[in-house]
Design a protein around this motif. Structure first.
Motif, PDB file in Angstrom:
ATOM      1  N   GLY A 236      -1.651  57.822  37.459  1.00  0.00           N
ATOM      2  CA  GLY A 236      -1.216  59.214  37.435  1.00  0.00           C
ATOM      3  C   GLY A 236      -1.040  59.819  38.809  1.00  0.00           C
ATOM      4  O   GLY A 236      -1.146  61.046  38.978  1.00  0.00           O
ATOM      5  N   ARG A 237      -0.740  58.965  39.804  1.00  0.00           N
ATOM      6  CA  ARG A 237      -0.576  59.450  41.176  1.00  0.00           C
ATOM      7  C   ARG A 237       0.802  59.053  41.718  1.00  0.00           C
ATOM      8  O   ARG A 237       0.913  58.271  42.667  1.00  0.00           O
ATOM      9  N   PRO A 238       1.876  59.547  41.104  1.00  0.00           N
ATOM     10  CA  PRO A 238       3.228  59.165  41.543  1.00  0.00           C
ATOM     11  C   PRO A 238       3.525  59.555  42.977  1.00  0.00           C
ATOM     12  O   PRO A 238       4.310  58.893  43.659  1.00  0.00           O
ATOM     13  N   GLU A 239       2.895  60.633  43.444  1.00  0.00           N
ATOM     14  CA  GLU A 239       3.135  61.051  44.827  1.00  0.00           C
ATOM     15  C   GLU A 239       2.633  60.000  45.817  1.00  0.00           C
ATOM     16  O   GLU A 239       3.225  59.799  46.885  1.00  0.00           O
ATOM     17  N   ARG A 240       1.571  59.284  45.472  1.00  0.00           N
ATOM     18  CA  ARG A 240       1.084  58.209  46.334  1.00  0.00           C
ATOM     19  C   ARG A 240       2.052  57.028  46.320  1.00  0.00           C
ATOM     20  O   ARG A 240       2.267  56.373  47.342  1.00  0.00           O
ATOM     21  N   ALA A 241       2.620  56.761  45.149  1.00  0.00           N
ATOM     22  CA  ALA A 241       3.616  55.690  45.052  1.00  0.00           C
ATOM     23  C   ALA A 241       4.820  56.019  45.915  1.00  0.00           C
ATOM     24  O   ALA A 241       5.363  55.149  46.615  1.00  0.00           O
ATOM     25  N   MET A 242       5.235  57.294  45.900  1.00  0.00           N
ATOM     26  CA  MET A 242       6.371  57.706  46.727  1.00  0.00           C
ATOM     27  C   MET A 242       6.041  57.573  48.212  1.00  0.00           C
ATOM     28  O   MET A 242       6.885  57.167  49.011  1.00  0.00           O
ATOM     29  N   ALA A 243       4.822  57.915  48.576  1.00  0.00           N
ATOM     30  CA  ALA A 243       4.416  57.786  49.977  1.00  0.00           C
ATOM     31  C   ALA A 243       4.462  56.328  50.411  1.00  0.00           C
ATOM     32  O   ALA A 243       4.910  56.000  51.515  1.00  0.00           O
ATOM     33  N   MET A 244       4.033  55.424  49.519  1.00  0.00           N
ATOM     34  CA  MET A 244       4.061  53.996  49.831  1.00  0.00           C
ATOM     35  C   MET A 244       5.487  53.493  49.986  1.00  0.00           C
ATOM     36  O   MET A 244       5.760  52.579  50.759  1.00  0.00           O
ATOM     37  N   ALA A 245       6.422  54.098  49.244  1.00  0.00           N
ATOM     38  CA  ALA A 245       7.830  53.692  49.330  1.00  0.00           C
ATOM     39  C   ALA A 245       8.425  53.997  50.700  1.00  0.00           C
ATOM     40  O   ALA A 245       9.445  53.409  51.083  1.00  0.00           O
ATOM     41  N   GLY A 246       7.782  54.892  51.436  1.00  0.00           N
ATOM     42  CA  GLY A 246       8.290  55.231  52.755  1.00  0.00           C
ATOM     43  C   GLY A 246       7.530  54.584  53.900  1.00  0.00           C
ATOM     44  O   GLY A 246       7.805  54.861  55.071  1.00  0.00           O
ATOM     45  N   GLU A 247       6.593  53.696  53.576  1.00  0.00           N
ATOM     46  CA  GLU A 247       5.784  53.049  54.601  1.00  0.00           C
ATOM     47  C   GLU A 247       6.532  51.866  55.237  1.00  0.00           C
ATOM     48  O   GLU A 247       7.432  51.273  54.620  1.00  0.00           O
ATOM     49  N   PRO A 248       6.166  51.491  56.464  1.00  0.00           N
ATOM     50  CA  PRO A 248       6.828  50.369  57.161  1.00  0.00           C
ATOM     51  C   PRO A 248       6.722  49.038  56.416  1.00  0.00           C
ATOM     52  O   PRO A 248       7.570  48.162  56.599  1.00  0.00           O
ATOM     53  N   GLU A 249       5.701  48.894  55.564  1.00  0.00           N
ATOM     54  CA  GLU A 249       5.525  47.640  54.820  1.00  0.00           C
ATOM     55  C   GLU A 249       6.746  47.289  53.983  1.00  0.00           C
ATOM     56  O   GLU A 249       7.052  46.104  53.771  1.00  0.00           O
ATOM     57  N   VAL A 250       7.453  48.313  53.514  1.00  0.00           N
ATOM     58  CA  VAL A 250       8.618  48.083  52.648  1.00  0.00           C
ATOM     59  C   VAL A 250       9.697  47.287  53.387  1.00  0.00           C
ATOM     60  O   VAL A 250      10.371  46.439  52.800  1.00  0.00           O
ATOM     61  N   GLN A 251       9.846  47.550  54.670  1.00  0.00           N
ATOM     62  CA  GLN A 251      10.868  46.860  55.453  1.00  0.00           C
ATOM     63  C   GLN A 251      10.532  45.383  55.653  1.00  0.00           C
ATOM     64  O   GLN A 251      11.400  44.584  56.009  1.00  0.00           O
ATOM     65  N   LYS A 252       9.280  45.033  55.445  1.00  0.00           N
ATOM     66  CA  LYS A 252       8.857  43.641  55.610  1.00  0.00           C
ATOM     67  C   LYS A 252       9.018  42.834  54.318  1.00  0.00           C
ATOM     68  O   LYS A 252       8.852  41.614  54.324  1.00  0.00           O
ATOM     69  N   LEU A 253       9.328  43.510  53.237  1.00  0.00           N
ATOM     70  CA  LEU A 253       9.508  42.825  51.955  1.00  0.00           C
ATOM     71  C   LEU A 253      10.825  42.054  51.938  1.00  0.00           C
ATOM     72  O   LEU A 253      11.788  42.433  52.612  1.00  0.00           O
ATOM     73  N   ASP A 254      10.871  40.987  51.134  1.00  0.00           N
ATOM     74  CA  ASP A 254      12.143  40.299  50.928  1.00  0.00           C
ATOM     75  C   ASP A 254      13.015  41.143  50.012  1.00  0.00           C
ATOM     76  O   ASP A 254      12.601  42.213  49.542  1.00  0.00           O
ATOM     77  N   LYS A 255      14.219  40.687  49.749  1.00  0.00           N
ATOM     78  CA  LYS A 255      15.164  41.480  48.956  1.00  0.00           C
ATOM     79  C   LYS A 255      14.605  41.811  47.573  1.00  0.00           C
ATOM     80  O   LYS A 255      14.707  42.953  47.104  1.00  0.00           O
ATOM     81  N   ALA A 256      14.010  40.827  46.918  1.00  0.00           N
ATOM     82  CA  ALA A 256      13.443  41.064  45.588  1.00  0.00           C
ATOM     83  C   ALA A 256      12.354  42.125  45.647  1.00  0.00           C
ATOM     84  O   ALA A 256      12.258  43.000  44.775  1.00  0.00           O
ATOM     85  N   GLY A 257      11.526  42.056  46.670  1.00  0.00           N
ATOM     86  CA  GLY A 257      10.454  43.028  46.825  1.00  0.00           C
ATOM     87  C   GLY A 257      10.982  44.426  47.081  1.00  0.00           C
ATOM     88  O   GLY A 257      10.437  45.411  46.570  1.00  0.00           O
ATOM     89  N   GLN A 258      12.052  44.527  47.857  1.00  0.00           N
ATOM     90  CA  GLN A 258      12.632  45.834  48.143  1.00  0.00           C
ATOM     91  C   GLN A 258      13.261  46.448  46.895  1.00  0.00           C
ATOM     92  O   GLN A 258      13.155  47.667  46.678  1.00  0.00           O
ATOM     93  N   VAL A 259      13.888  45.618  46.076  1.00  0.00           N
ATOM     94  CA  VAL A 259      14.444  46.115  44.814  1.00  0.00           C
ATOM     95  C   VAL A 259      13.314  46.582  43.902  1.00  0.00           C
ATOM     96  O   VAL A 259      13.403  47.632  43.254  1.00  0.00           O
ATOM     97  N   GLU A 260      12.241  45.814  43.855  1.00  0.00           N
ATOM     98  CA  GLU A 260      11.099  46.185  43.027  1.00  0.00           C
ATOM     99  C   GLU A 260      10.513  47.519  43.500  1.00  0.00           C
ATOM    100  O   GLU A 260      10.145  48.374  42.691  1.00  0.00           O
ATOM    101  N   MET A 261      10.445  47.697  44.824  1.00  0.00           N
ATOM    102  CA  MET A 261       9.927  48.946  45.369  1.00  0.00           C
ATOM    103  C   MET A 261      10.839  50.107  45.001  1.00  0.00           C
ATOM    104  O   MET A 261      10.370  51.219  44.708  1.00  0.00           O
ATOM    105  N   ARG A 262      12.133  49.864  44.972  1.00  0.00           N
ATOM    106  CA  ARG A 262      13.089  50.903  44.585  1.00  0.00           C
ATOM    107  C   ARG A 262      12.885  51.300  43.122  1.00  0.00           C
ATOM    108  O   ARG A 262      12.936  52.489  42.774  1.00  0.00           O
ATOM    109  N   LEU A 263      12.625  50.313  42.274  1.00  0.00           N
ATOM    110  CA  LEU A 263      12.357  50.595  40.863  1.00  0.00           C
ATOM    111  C   LEU A 263      11.093  51.428  40.694  1.00  0.00           C
ATOM    112  O   LEU A 263      11.043  52.366  39.893  1.00  0.00           O
ATOM    113  N   VAL A 264      10.070  51.081  41.450  1.00  0.00           N
ATOM    114  CA  VAL A 264       8.810  51.827  41.382  1.00  0.00           C
ATOM    115  C   VAL A 264       9.015  53.260  41.868  1.00  0.00           C
ATOM    116  O   VAL A 264       8.530  54.219  41.260  1.00  0.00           O
TER     117      VAL A 264
END
Length: 239
Positions: free
Chosen positions: A96-124
């Motif tokens: 029940g913390r979607p705002e935390r999920a959104m914050a994680m979507a903007g973290e530098p870790e996302v850029q280190k994900l492979d393509k599949a991971g980045q798509v998954e992050m976009r879905l989340v």
């Protein structure tokens, strides 16, 4: 995983491996049973990253999001890998913390994900937007080169499906139907229920064959009962 288990005594490594195999085998068809096996593996080898990760996915499959998040964090600390970042963010949604999920979507870790991971992050991230009632923002979040591409990748069906579902929630039914159809084209493994959603939009109702047979049998029995009653009545009149 095999290399990690090699650090354990042979007998222990075999026991842990057997439990992890059962987790992988059961996690889709019987998540609760998979979770039970993961707890055994965790008790045997909690310092093995693969065990913590498996325990996390088993907890995630049974919607124990707090426990899953703790296990994923532990696995990440052990390996230093970012590949669990999207599912960790989805656990935040589950809690029940979607705002935390959104914050994680903007973290530098996302850029280190492979393509599949980045798509998954976009879905989340899109899911988090919807959780917060931001349906138009969710639609924009899903609009990407991966969505527009005609190339079919492992994530294509789910991405198109999520986009179609968001469009439908926004009242854009014609566009939603188009994208459910595109999702169905890419869904070779039946990962989505795009065909059912299309049928609903087209006003098609499916009748379960077993239920139809049961109804036919009941109707036949009722007709026979009525015939028997009529025959009994006629017999009584003859007497």
């Amino acid at each position: 995983m095999r290399q990690e288990l090699q650090s354990l005594p042979k007998g222990l490594a075999e026991d842990v491996a057997k439990n992890l195999v059962m987790v992988a085998k059961l996690i889709d068809e019987d998540p609760e049973e998979a979770y039970a096996y993961s707890k055994v593996a965790l008790r045997l080898a909690s310092r093995v990253a693969a065990v913590r990760e498996a325990a996390g996915f088993a907890a995630y499959a049974t919607q124990k999001y707090s426990e899953a998040l703790a296990e994923f964090r532990a696995a990440r600390r052990m390996t230093g890998s970012v590949e669990l970042w999207p599912v960790m963010a989805d656990c935040e949604r589950g809690l029940g913390r979607p705002e935390r999920a959104m914050a994680m979507a903007g973290e530098p870790e996302v850029q280190k994900l492979d393509k599949a991971g980045q798509v998954e992050m976009r879905l989340v991230a899109a899911g988090a937007r919807r959780d917060m009632g931001q349906i138009d923002a969710a639609i924009v979040t899903l609009q990407s080169p991966e969505l527009a591409s005609s190339s079919v990748q492992p994530w294509t069906a789910r991405l198109r499906y999520a986009y179609a579902d968001a469009l439908l929630s926004a009242g854009r039914e014609d566009e939603a139907r188009e994208w459910f159809a595109k999702a169905l084209e890419a869904d070779k493994d039946g990962a989505t229920d795009a065909s059912d959603r299309l049928a609903e939009l087209d006003g098609v109702e499916f009748v379960d064959a077993v239920d139809a047979e049961d109804e036919s049998e009941v109707e036949a029995e009722d007709e026979q009962d009525q015939a028997d009653e009529l025959a009994d009545d006629e017999s009584d009149e003859d007497k």
